[in-house]
Design a protein around this motif. Structure first.
Motif, short mmCIF file in Angstrom:
data_model
loop_
_atom_site.label_atom_id
_atom_site.label_comp_id
_atom_site.label_asym_id
_atom_site.label_seq_id
_atom_site.Cartn_x
_atom_site.Cartn_y
_atom_site.Cartn_z
N TYR A 82 -0.46 20.20 12.46
CA TYR A 82 0.68 19.43 12.98
C TYR A 82 1.34 18.62 11.88
O TYR A 82 2.58 18.56 11.79
CB TYR A 82 0.20 18.51 14.10
N GLN A 83 0.53 17.99 11.03
CA GLN A 83 1.10 17.18 9.94
C GLN A 83 1.94 18.04 9.00
O GLN A 83 3.01 17.61 8.54
CB GLN A 83 -0.03 16.51 9.16
N LYS A 84 1.49 19.26 8.74
CA LYS A 84 2.25 20.15 7.85
C LYS A 84 3.55 20.61 8.51
O LYS A 84 4.61 20.60 7.89
CB LYS A 84 1.40 21.37 7.46
N SER A 85 3.46 21.02 9.77
CA SER A 85 4.64 21.57 10.44
C SER A 85 5.70 20.50 10.71
O SER A 85 6.90 20.80 10.71
CB SER A 85 4.23 22.23 11.76
N SER A 86 5.27 19.27 10.93
CA SER A 86 6.21 18.20 11.23
C SER A 86 6.80 17.55 9.98
O SER A 86 7.71 16.73 10.08
CB SER A 86 5.53 17.12 12.08
N GLY A 87 6.24 17.90 8.82
CA GLY A 87 6.73 17.31 7.57
C GLY A 87 6.13 15.95 7.26
O GLY A 87 6.45 15.34 6.24
N LYS A 88 5.25 15.46 8.13
CA LYS A 88 4.65 14.15 7.90
C LYS A 88 3.74 14.15 6.67
O LYS A 88 3.50 13.09 6.07
CB LYS A 88 3.86 13.70 9.13
N LEU A 89 3.22 15.31 6.32
CA LEU A 89 2.28 15.39 5.21
C LEU A 89 2.99 15.33 3.85
O LEU A 89 2.34 15.24 2.82
CB LEU A 89 1.46 16.67 5.31
N VAL A 121 0.84 -1.19 0.00
CA VAL A 121 0.00 0.00 0.00
C VAL A 121 0.88 1.25 0.00
O VAL A 121 2.06 1.20 0.31
CB VAL A 121 -0.93 0.03 1.23
N TYR A 122 0.25 2.37 -0.37
CA TYR A 122 0.93 3.66 -0.29
C TYR A 122 0.72 4.21 1.12
O TYR A 122 -0.39 4.64 1.46
CB TYR A 122 0.36 4.63 -1.31
N PRO A 123 1.74 4.22 1.97
CA PRO A 123 1.57 4.67 3.37
C PRO A 123 1.62 6.19 3.48
O PRO A 123 2.53 6.75 4.09
CB PRO A 123 2.75 4.01 4.08
N HIS A 124 0.64 6.87 2.89
CA HIS A 124 0.65 8.33 2.91
C HIS A 124 0.59 8.88 4.32
O HIS A 124 1.25 9.87 4.65
CB HIS A 124 -0.54 8.87 2.10
N VAL A 125 -0.23 8.26 5.16
CA VAL A 125 -0.41 8.70 6.54
C VAL A 125 -0.31 7.47 7.42
O VAL A 125 -0.86 6.40 7.09
CB VAL A 125 -1.77 9.40 6.75
N SER A 126 0.36 7.58 8.54
CA SER A 126 0.52 6.42 9.43
C SER A 126 -0.82 6.07 10.07
O SER A 126 -1.69 6.92 10.28
CB SER A 126 1.56 6.71 10.51
N LEU A 127 -0.98 4.79 10.37
CA LEU A 127 -2.20 4.32 11.02
C LEU A 127 -2.39 4.99 12.37
O LEU A 127 -3.52 5.32 12.76
CB LEU A 127 -2.15 2.80 11.17
N LYS A 128 -1.29 5.22 13.08
CA LYS A 128 -1.37 5.89 14.38
C LYS A 128 -1.95 7.29 14.24
O LYS A 128 -2.83 7.69 15.03
CB LYS A 128 0.02 5.96 15.00
#
Length: 444
Positions: free
Chosen positions: A333-340, A222-229
């Motif tokens: 938060y996702q944007k600031s942490s770079g997770k996005l 799968v494409y793990p765009h966002v973590s399950l957590k």
């Protein structure tokens, strides 16, 4: 509430949105899905993106506006359903308000995704099951529609195929389908799928349709765009409110037999909706949008059955302020942490040189496509690799060479060295392209 996502938090375009746009753009040029576009987007979803591009072009705003209309339809339909079939003793618009709030839990709920479009037909099928529960119809129209709506939903978004056993279980156990009604519903379910299959048979693309849509991305990572957590954190508050509503409905209200059957339907619906998430090939919040009708039903019970003003006010604040605030905070938060960055299209200076060109990206950084167009059929890199890396299949290699020869992408971004290996297997391609930078090839 939607405006905060786009005007204040500046929610980005997502990678799936860009892929849907590219698929619609290529289909509008006269190509065919699966045969000329290697991707696993549902056939009916691809048709919608094709129409959107024909009418509006590559316009992300239209994805939001059309999604808003679909959301409003779902909200109105579900609320009307609860009123018409007396799911609650009083006629109320509380479910509509709750549902609108839940749709603002995540910014990607508000775009026209296959999950949203397919989920709309699952909701329509649920409505037909409600009619069977309450009215105990002997007619065949609603039974047939249960299956037809379920089949159409599958043609929009493959993970919704899990609702076939839902329709069977709920139809037989809760709504009391006879054997003839079960067969009729099953025939209705298979009809839209059979029509899509027949269409791609006529287009000489049946093997591609079967492999790419039904099987390929179910056996590929799968494409793990966002973590399950992160997704569970996002949904924690709505799930808590739903559990609270469920227990409020059990402890504080005696319900009728028909209302009990409807509750059973919703519980079964929620169970299968959760299972459908495990069939998705992109780990994103919008895949969970199918849960919203069930969550709406249970959360509404808090505000319908509880009578203490202070408790009601507390839950009202938690729902109407807490749920959107969770969504806004999560996005920030996702944007600031770079997770996005694994989910959003991050268009940088390095992507500018592809503006206005016909290109091919062999890798995950599809931001190069944002201001460019797709050349060749290889949209989904993971699915395309089964062809581009199949060096022992001479038919595949001949087809690949012919496609590059005819379409001639102006730029090839070869992040995974796929094209580099392909040149070694097909030396004629080296006459067409010149390597200018690491992983970048320009048409001579």
């Amino acid at each position: 509430m939607s405006g905060i996502y786009y005007w204040v938090l500046q929610a980005p375009m997502t990678q799936p949105e860009l892929i849907w746009m590219l698929a619609g753009e290529r289909l509008s040029s006269g190509f065919h899905m699966y045969q000329d576009v290697v991707d696993d987007t549902g056939p009916l979803s691809a048709g919608v993106y094709w129409i959107i591009h024909l009418v509006f072009g590559k316009n992300i705003l239209m994805y939001k506006l059309i999604a808003a209309l679909i959301i409003l339809f779902q909200v109105a339909y579900v609320n009307t359903l609860f009123i018409q079939y007396r799911s609650f003793e009083e006629n109320t618009y509380i479910p509509a308000v709750v549902m609108i709030v839940l749709f603002h839990l995540s910014f990607d709920f508000l775009t026209i995704s296959p999950s949203l479009m397919g989920g709309t037909f699952i909701v329509l099928a649920l409505g037909q099951l409600f009619s069977q529960t309450v009215l105990q119809k002997e007619g065949s129209d609603s039974v047939l529609l249960v299956g037809v709506f379920g089949g159409i939903a599958t043609c929009f978004h493959f993970p919704l195929v899990i609702f076939l056993p839902f329709l069977i279980v709920s139809g037989i156990v809760v709504s009391g389908f006879s054997f003839n009604q079960f067969v009729l519903s099953l025939v209705g379910y298979l009809l839209p799928i059979a029509l899509c299959t027949l269409y791609y048979f006529w287009m000489d693309a049946l093997p591609e349709f079967i492999f790419e849509y039904f099987f390929a991305t179910r056996i590929i990572d799968v494409y793990p765009h966002v973590s399950l957590k992160d997704i569970l954190v996002l949904f924690a508050l709505p799930i808590f409110l739903s559990l609270t509503g469920y227990f409020v409905g059990i402890w504080f209200k005696m319900i009728t037999v028909n209302q009990q059957k409807q509750r059973q339907l919703i519980i079964i619906f929620l169970i299968f909706a959760v299972f459908s998430i495990f069939l998705t090939n992109r780990r994103t919040p919008y895949q969970w949008i199918i849960l919203i009708p069930a969550l709406t039903y249970f959360i509404s019970q808090i505000f319908i059955y509880l009578t203490q003003a202070k408790i009601l006010n507390t839950f009202a604040v938690i729902l109407f302020l807490g749920v959107p605030l969770v969504g806004y905070t999560w996005l920030a938060y996702q944007k600031s942490s770079g997770k996005l960055d694994n989910y959003a299209i991050v268009h940088q200076t390095k992507h500018e040189f592809t503006r206005g060109k016909r290109i091919l990206v062999l890798g995950d950084d599809i931001a190069y496509y944002k201001k460019a167009s797709l050349a060749t059929s290889y949209l989904n890199s993971k699915l395309s690799n089964r062809i581009l890396k199949d060096f022992d299949d001479y038919a595949d290699m001949a087809m690949v060479y012919q496609e590059f020869l005819l379409e001639r992408p102006e730029v090839i971004i070869d992040e995974e060295s796929v094209f580099e290996n392909l040149i070694q297997r097909i030396p004629q391609l080296e006459k067409l392209y010149q390597k200018t930078e690491p992983h970048i090839y320009l048409l001579k």
